[in-house]
Design a protein around this motif. Structure first.
Motif, PDB file in Angstrom:
ATOM      1  N   ASP A 162      17.901  32.717  95.371  1.00 61.70           N
ATOM      2  CA  ASP A 162      16.695  32.700  96.178  1.00 61.70           C
ATOM      3  C   ASP A 162      16.129  34.286  96.108  1.00 61.70           C
ATOM      4  O   ASP A 162      14.817  34.209  96.677  1.00 61.70           O
ATOM      5  CB  ASP A 162      17.426  32.414  97.790  1.00 61.70           C
ATOM      6  N   VAL A 163      16.789  34.971  95.810  1.00 60.44           N
ATOM      7  CA  VAL A 163      16.197  36.522  95.486  1.00 60.44           C
ATOM      8  C   VAL A 163      16.575  36.959  94.248  1.00 60.44           C
ATOM      9  O   VAL A 163      17.517  36.670  93.581  1.00 60.44           O
ATOM     10  CB  VAL A 163      16.548  37.362  96.677  1.00 60.44           C
ATOM     11  N   PRO A 164      15.607  37.993  93.620  1.00 58.89           N
ATOM     12  CA  PRO A 164      16.088  38.456  92.337  1.00 58.89           C
ATOM     13  C   PRO A 164      17.142  39.110  92.358  1.00 58.89           C
ATOM     14  O   PRO A 164      17.447  40.302  93.225  1.00 58.89           O
ATOM     15  CB  PRO A 164      14.822  39.440  92.080  1.00 58.89           C
TER      16      PRO A 164
ATOM     17  N   ILE B 161      18.800  43.264  94.044  1.00 60.46           N
ATOM     18  CA  ILE B 161      19.821  43.384  94.904  1.00 60.46           C
ATOM     19  C   ILE B 161      20.676  44.403  94.550  1.00 60.46           C
ATOM     20  O   ILE B 161      21.436  45.115  95.093  1.00 60.46           O
ATOM     21  CB  ILE B 161      20.614  42.074  95.090  1.00 60.46           C
ATOM     22  N   VAL B 162      21.165  44.306  93.117  1.00 60.60           N
ATOM     23  CA  VAL B 162      21.852  45.461  92.737  1.00 60.60           C
ATOM     24  C   VAL B 162      21.600  46.755  92.331  1.00 60.60           C
ATOM     25  O   VAL B 162      22.508  47.723  92.201  1.00 60.60           O
ATOM     26  CB  VAL B 162      22.928  44.598  91.406  1.00 60.60           C
ATOM     27  N   CYS B 163      20.405  47.034  92.163  1.00 62.07           N
ATOM     28  CA  CYS B 163      19.741  48.262  91.716  1.00 62.07           C
ATOM     29  C   CYS B 163      19.977  49.262  92.770  1.00 62.07           C
ATOM     30  O   CYS B 163      19.337  49.248  93.900  1.00 62.07           O
ATOM     31  CB  CYS B 163      18.167  48.047  91.469  1.00 62.07           C
ATOM     32  N   PRO B 164      20.653  50.350  92.366  1.00 67.28           N
ATOM     33  CA  PRO B 164      21.048  51.296  93.508  1.00 67.28           C
ATOM     34  C   PRO B 164      19.999  52.481  93.751  1.00 67.28           C
ATOM     35  O   PRO B 164      19.873  52.988  94.653  1.00 67.28           O
ATOM     36  CB  PRO B 164      22.238  52.230  92.870  1.00 67.28           C
TER      37      PRO B 164
ATOM     38  N   ASP C   3      23.072  50.381  84.265  1.00 61.60           N
ATOM     39  CA  ASP C   3      23.741  49.403  83.535  1.00 61.60           C
ATOM     40  C   ASP C   3      24.112  47.840  84.577  1.00 61.60           C
ATOM     41  O   ASP C   3      24.651  47.102  84.190  1.00 61.60           O
ATOM     42  CB  ASP C   3      24.734  49.553  82.641  1.00 61.60           C
ATOM     43  N   VAL C   4      23.680  48.205  85.801  1.00 57.38           N
ATOM     44  CA  VAL C   4      24.173  47.075  86.611  1.00 57.38           C
ATOM     45  C   VAL C   4      23.304  45.956  86.607  1.00 57.38           C
ATOM     46  O   VAL C   4      23.543  44.740  86.932  1.00 57.38           O
ATOM     47  CB  VAL C   4      24.268  47.638  88.206  1.00 57.38           C
ATOM     48  N   CYS C   5      21.938  46.073  86.398  1.00 59.25           N
ATOM     49  CA  CYS C   5      20.897  44.874  86.475  1.00 59.25           C
ATOM     50  C   CYS C   5      21.104  44.134  85.199  1.00 59.25           C
ATOM     51  O   CYS C   5      20.826  42.814  85.433  1.00 59.25           O
ATOM     52  CB  CYS C   5      19.611  45.601  86.711  1.00 59.25           C
ATOM     53  N   GLU C   6      21.169  44.579  84.028  1.00 59.07           N
ATOM     54  CA  GLU C   6      21.019  43.806  82.980  1.00 59.07           C
ATOM     55  C   GLU C   6      22.156  42.492  82.889  1.00 59.07           C
ATOM     56  O   GLU C   6      21.599  41.356  82.923  1.00 59.07           O
ATOM     57  CB  GLU C   6      21.336  44.683  81.615  1.00 59.07           C
ATOM     58  N   PRO C   7      23.507  42.594  83.347  1.00 59.99           N
ATOM     59  CA  PRO C   7      24.055  41.452  83.174  1.00 59.99           C
ATOM     60  C   PRO C   7      23.884  40.414  84.404  1.00 59.99           C
ATOM     61  O   PRO C   7      24.346  39.321  84.458  1.00 59.99           O
ATOM     62  CB  PRO C   7      25.633  42.144  83.419  1.00 59.99           C
ATOM     63  N   GLU C   8      23.268  40.840  85.353  1.00 61.44           N
ATOM     64  CA  GLU C   8      22.888  40.064  86.704  1.00 61.44           C
ATOM     65  C   GLU C   8      21.658  38.969  86.368  1.00 61.44           C
ATOM     66  O   GLU C   8      21.558  38.136  87.131  1.00 61.44           O
ATOM     67  CB  GLU C   8      22.368  40.932  87.732  1.00 61.44           C
TER      68      GLU C   8
ATOM     69  N   THR D 181      11.876  35.132  85.683  1.00 66.07           N
ATOM     70  CA  THR D 181      11.007  34.152  86.924  1.00 66.07           C
ATOM     71  C   THR D 181      11.334  34.800  88.389  1.00 66.07           C
ATOM     72  O   THR D 181      11.280  33.888  89.361  1.00 66.07           O
ATOM     73  CB  THR D 181      11.914  32.736  86.729  1.00 66.07           C
ATOM     74  N   GLU D 182      11.821  36.005  88.335  1.00 67.45           N
ATOM     75  CA  GLU D 182      12.356  36.496  89.679  1.00 67.45           C
ATOM     76  C   GLU D 182      13.574  35.729  90.338  1.00 67.45           C
ATOM     77  O   GLU D 182      13.574  35.461  91.320  1.00 67.45           O
ATOM     78  CB  GLU D 182      11.068  36.445  90.870  1.00 67.45           C
ATOM     79  N   CYS D 183      14.228  35.100  89.218  1.00 68.18           N
ATOM     80  CA  CYS D 183      15.415  34.267  89.437  1.00 68.18           C
ATOM     81  C   CYS D 183      15.066  32.932  90.187  1.00 68.18           C
ATOM     82  O   CYS D 183      15.906  32.307  90.599  1.00 68.18           O
ATOM     83  CB  CYS D 183      16.518  35.053  90.368  1.00 68.18           C
ATOM     84  N   VAL D 184      13.865  32.483  89.978  1.00 72.09           N
ATOM     85  CA  VAL D 184      13.447  31.129  90.582  1.00 72.09           C
ATOM     86  C   VAL D 184      14.099  30.129  89.671  1.00 72.09           C
ATOM     87  O   VAL D 184      14.211  30.472  88.620  1.00 72.09           O
ATOM     88  CB  VAL D 184      11.795  31.018  90.656  1.00 72.09           C
TER      89      VAL D 184
END
Length: 83
Positions: A46-48, A52-55, A13-18, A39-42
């Motif tokens: 600067d980065v998706p 970053i948060v995916c363990p 559940d860490v990726c969805e809210p990010e 959009t890969e956070c474009v």
């Protein structure tokens, strides 16, 4: 190109809210990414952020949805205009 969540996902559940584009959602078995919203956070970062948060490092590029940085920015602009 959009990102994809592989079956190594542990549903933590860490990726969805990010996700600033609300592209990540709970699928039948694991979280999934809507390639029409990713959009890969474009336009946001600067980065998706999900990567970053995916363990378990289970969010690679989705090779089935190739897009240039310009196309990702165009998608971002369209999403912002849609509100």
């Amino acid at each position: 190109m959009s990102l994809i969540i592989t079956d190594e996902c542990i549903n933590c559940d860490v990726c969805e809210p990010e996700c600033p584009n609300e592209a990540i959602y709970q699928g039948e078995l694991i979280y999934e990414i809507d390639p029409n919203r990713c959009t890969e956070c474009v336009g946001h970062f600067d980065v998706p952020q999900c990567q970053i948060v995916c363990p378990v490092d289970c969010i690679p590029l989705d090779l089935n949805h190739p897009e240039s940085q310009e196309q990702l920015m165009d998608k971002y602009i369209t999403l912002v205009q849609q509100g």
